[in-house]
Write a protein that holds these residues in place. Structure first.
Motif, short mmCIF file in Angstrom:
data_model
loop_
_atom_site.label_atom_id
_atom_site.label_comp_id
_atom_site.label_asym_id
_atom_site.label_seq_id
_atom_site.Cartn_x
_atom_site.Cartn_y
_atom_site.Cartn_z
N MET A 191 -31.20 97.23 -76.07
CA MET A 191 -32.27 96.26 -75.84
C MET A 191 -33.53 96.96 -75.33
O MET A 191 -34.64 96.71 -75.79
N PHE A 192 -33.33 97.82 -74.33
CA PHE A 192 -34.49 98.55 -73.79
C PHE A 192 -35.08 99.49 -74.83
O PHE A 192 -36.30 99.65 -74.91
N ALA A 193 -34.22 100.13 -75.62
CA ALA A 193 -34.73 101.03 -76.66
C ALA A 193 -35.60 100.28 -77.65
O ALA A 193 -36.67 100.75 -78.06
N LEU A 198 -37.33 97.55 -77.09
CA LEU A 198 -38.57 97.06 -76.48
C LEU A 198 -39.47 98.17 -75.97
O LEU A 198 -40.68 98.04 -75.97
N ASN A 199 -38.89 99.27 -75.50
CA ASN A 199 -39.71 100.28 -74.83
C ASN A 199 -39.90 101.55 -75.64
O ASN A 199 -40.81 102.32 -75.36
N THR A 200 -39.05 101.79 -76.66
CA THR A 200 -39.21 103.01 -77.46
C THR A 200 -39.63 102.70 -78.89
O THR A 200 -40.49 103.37 -79.44
N VAL A 201 -39.05 101.67 -79.49
CA VAL A 201 -39.36 101.38 -80.89
C VAL A 201 -40.56 100.44 -81.02
O VAL A 201 -41.41 100.61 -81.89
N GLU A 202 -40.67 99.44 -80.13
CA GLU A 202 -41.74 98.46 -80.30
C GLU A 202 -43.15 98.99 -79.96
O GLU A 202 -44.11 98.60 -80.64
N PRO A 203 -43.33 99.83 -78.93
CA PRO A 203 -44.71 100.25 -78.63
C PRO A 203 -45.49 100.82 -79.81
O PRO A 203 -46.62 100.38 -80.05
N ASP A 250 -48.80 99.12 -81.66
CA ASP A 250 -50.04 99.86 -81.90
C ASP A 250 -50.55 99.62 -83.32
O ASP A 250 -51.76 99.67 -83.56
N ARG A 293 -39.97 107.25 -85.28
CA ARG A 293 -38.96 106.44 -84.58
C ARG A 293 -37.95 105.85 -85.56
O ARG A 293 -36.75 105.81 -85.29
N MET A 323 -33.38 94.71 -81.57
CA MET A 323 -33.87 95.74 -82.50
C MET A 323 -34.25 95.13 -83.84
O MET A 323 -35.30 95.46 -84.40
#
Lengths: 218, 218
Positions: B101-103, B105-110, B114, B142, B167
């Protein structure tokens, strides 16, 4: 069981504490768990052994017995859920503290990450100078909303929680830019976080590794 | 107790299901909880009544009895923790599902967010055309890492979980760009998510509200 985390062999920030292992070190210090650190070079981070632990080739990772985790938010939440000290006991208050963790990582940090992109990854592009004010204004918008919500309270929702740990850690990235100081309440909030003994121990531990390295501008 | 979420009165995507209330609707459908929706105009989202619920003036929010939450990730995690269906029973497997979940939201979504900035917020800037390939390449990096980890498995870690829900929801934002189709395993993964009955119900519910609106390019 022994906890092992990974960190940069040489942190790109030269010991400023902005690498994400500091967030995990801080959480470990808050809950009083000792830990070991395995240092990983930038090259080793992209090799199969590390990618098995972290599919995106980053640090930190967390290993304890048979459990291996990646993503700072997930590691901090895991520690907060199995130890006392980072989440309130009341179920609703716990859910709200966790909401602040997600807000830090998914609402406040993305525009801040974009500042690093604008300055570093795209710093030599012809549009860098013109684009920077737009990026900074998107950050200011979030900071203004956050400052309004924080008001005159000490922490975001009751006592210090994992939500504050993550929000302070995200805001810390802004200090070199000067943007944080435009919002005195937020600057004071970050300073309260940095003054916590657990943070000081975490910062000192990463500093001891990285302080010999020449810092780079961030 | 009745669950009430908020959603756009008129979604900017005209019913494509990319507004974040779809993620919460999907989670509610997976765990079998009925819910009500309060629709909020773009203007009302920035007014004090809504800002009390969501300090950053966004949707969705979640109210149930005395609990009010914001941040999609926090809402989905809350539902996953108190109901069966979105997290495995085994403690280590639960922690790994939350890491995904964090991956998401915080690694794939940023980098994906953009892309929206590059196309919409900065679409009329002189650098828009030159910058777009850089933004897309950061997304591709990513996606390649994620496709490698997913391999030939159906879901990211064992059975379908809240990690997959998040995801798939994040990757769905990429469909209009064509980037998703460059990674057939990820496109198939997203299609598996979209084929779930709970997703279909969630999509239909938001579509019923928004389909009358003229869609805008995203």
């Amino acid at each position: 069981m022994t906890i092992v985390i990974t960190a940069f062999e040489r942190s790109p920030d030269g010991g400023k504490g902005l690498a994400r292992d500091t967030r995990v070190r801080w959480a470990l210090e808050e809950v009083g768990r000792p830990y070991e650190v395995r240092f990983v070079s930038l090259r080793a981070m992209k090799e199969p052994a590390h990618l098995r632990l972290h599919p995106f080739g980053q640090i930190p990772t967390y290993e304890e017995g048979g459990l291996a985790l990646f993503e700072t938010g997930a590691i901090v939440l895991h520690l907060a859920q199995i130890h006392a000290g980072l989440l309130p006991d009341d179920a609703d208050a716990r859910a709200r503290a966790i909401a602040w963790m997600f807000a830090a990582l998914n609402t406040v940090e993305p525009p801040i990450l974009d500042l690093a992109v604008a300055r570093l990854a795209e710093g030599d592009r012809p549009w860098a100078g013109q684009r920077l004010p737009l990026v900074e204004d998107r950050i200011r918008q979030r900071l203004a909303q956050l400052a309004t919500r924080l008001g005159r309270t000490e922490w975001l929702d009751g006592g210090f929680s994992a939500g504050d740990l993550m929000m302070v850690s995200v805001l810390l990235r802004l200090r070199p830019s000067g943007l944080l100081d435009e919002f005195p309440r937020l600057a004071a909030y970050v300073a309260r976080g940095e003054a916590r003994p657990a943070y000081l121990r975490a910062f000192a531990a990463q500093w001891a590794v990285n302080a010999v390295i020449e810092p780079q501008a961030v």
